[in-house]
Design a protein around this motif. Sequence first.
Motif, PDB file in Angstrom:
ATOM      1  N   ASN A  11     -35.185  49.017  34.785  1.00 13.96           N
ATOM      2  CA  ASN A  11     -34.937  49.841  33.696  1.00 13.96           C
ATOM      3  C   ASN A  11     -33.866  48.872  32.688  1.00 13.96           C
ATOM      4  N   PRO A  39     -38.361  55.618  41.381  1.00 17.48           N
ATOM      5  CA  PRO A  39     -38.199  56.653  40.273  1.00 17.48           C
ATOM      6  C   PRO A  39     -36.689  57.171  40.347  1.00 17.48           C
ATOM      7  N   GLN A  40     -36.292  56.828  41.454  1.00 17.36           N
ATOM      8  CA  GLN A  40     -34.580  57.396  41.569  1.00 17.36           C
ATOM      9  C   GLN A  40     -34.181  56.842  42.917  1.00 17.36           C
ATOM     10  N   SER A  46     -29.531  59.008  37.958  1.00 14.64           N
ATOM     11  CA  SER A  46     -30.725  59.007  37.366  1.00 14.64           C
ATOM     12  C   SER A  46     -30.642  59.075  35.820  1.00 14.64           C
ATOM     13  N   LEU A  50     -35.275  55.343  32.155  1.00 11.16           N
ATOM     14  CA  LEU A  50     -36.057  55.770  31.287  1.00 11.16           C
ATOM     15  C   LEU A  50     -37.184  56.429  32.201  1.00 11.16           C
ATOM     16  N   HIS A  51     -38.249  57.109  31.608  1.00  8.30           N
ATOM     17  CA  HIS A  51     -39.230  57.858  32.244  1.00  8.30           C
ATOM     18  C   HIS A  51     -39.890  56.604  33.354  1.00  8.30           C
ATOM     19  N   GLU A  52     -40.402  57.050  34.548  1.00  3.40           N
ATOM     20  CA  GLU A  52     -40.769  56.325  35.529  1.00  3.40           C
ATOM     21  C   GLU A  52     -42.089  55.565  35.195  1.00  3.40           C
ATOM     22  N   ASP A  54     -42.866  54.688  31.957  1.00  2.00           N
ATOM     23  CA  ASP A  54     -42.177  53.857  30.852  1.00  2.00           C
ATOM     24  C   ASP A  54     -42.108  52.533  31.730  1.00  2.00           C
ATOM     25  N   ARG A  55     -41.145  52.854  32.805  1.00  2.22           N
ATOM     26  CA  ARG A  55     -40.550  51.548  33.417  1.00  2.22           C
ATOM     27  C   ARG A  55     -41.804  50.934  34.210  1.00  2.22           C
TER      28      ARG A  55
END
Length: 190
Positions: A11, A39-40, A46, A50-52, A54-55
């Motif tokens: 991230n 994701p987390q 969290s 950023l949105h998963e 995008d990462r």
Amino acid sequence: MKVGLLFGSFNPVHMGHLILGNYMAYNTDLSAVWYVVSPQNPFKASSSLLHEFDRLHMVSLAIDKNDRLGISDIEFKMPKPSYTIDSLTYLQDKYPAYQFVLIIGEDNLPSFPKWKNYERILDFFEVYVYPRSGNPESPLKNHPKIKFIPAPLLDISATLIRDCVRANKSITYMVPEVVEQYIHQKRFWV
């Protein structure tokens, strides 16, 4: 095939992640290293992520030209927060011909016994540990499944990169150029 798994939020993904993955893929007995985008993380908040997707996309952009580096989104389909043992078990079931190795930083070793089912991880998987400075000694350091890898250290963090972006400072050379362009294009952390 022996595949190293480097879990993280990424991230964003940065040169430290890429140098580490590349070093492990080319300077150990691993055939490849996969970046597993989480994701987390159960140990991190969290809210700043950023949105998963995008990462995941930034990691994909960063490793595009390296055939020994791969990416996995398996944790996107799993209950959140994701736990390493569950991801390892899922991957081993999905790819029974592969031998998976967990890659962690030395800073994670003292808290490793707090991980969900850490004993099962050590029963079934090798753990390659890369150096991090200033860590207390772990009772696991002599465990037969733990292998210390003298990978190069690059003291850079995703937090530093996000702070630089927020302060309108340069992140050139901290992330690949394509990742820097994507961050600016999407106006992340501004």
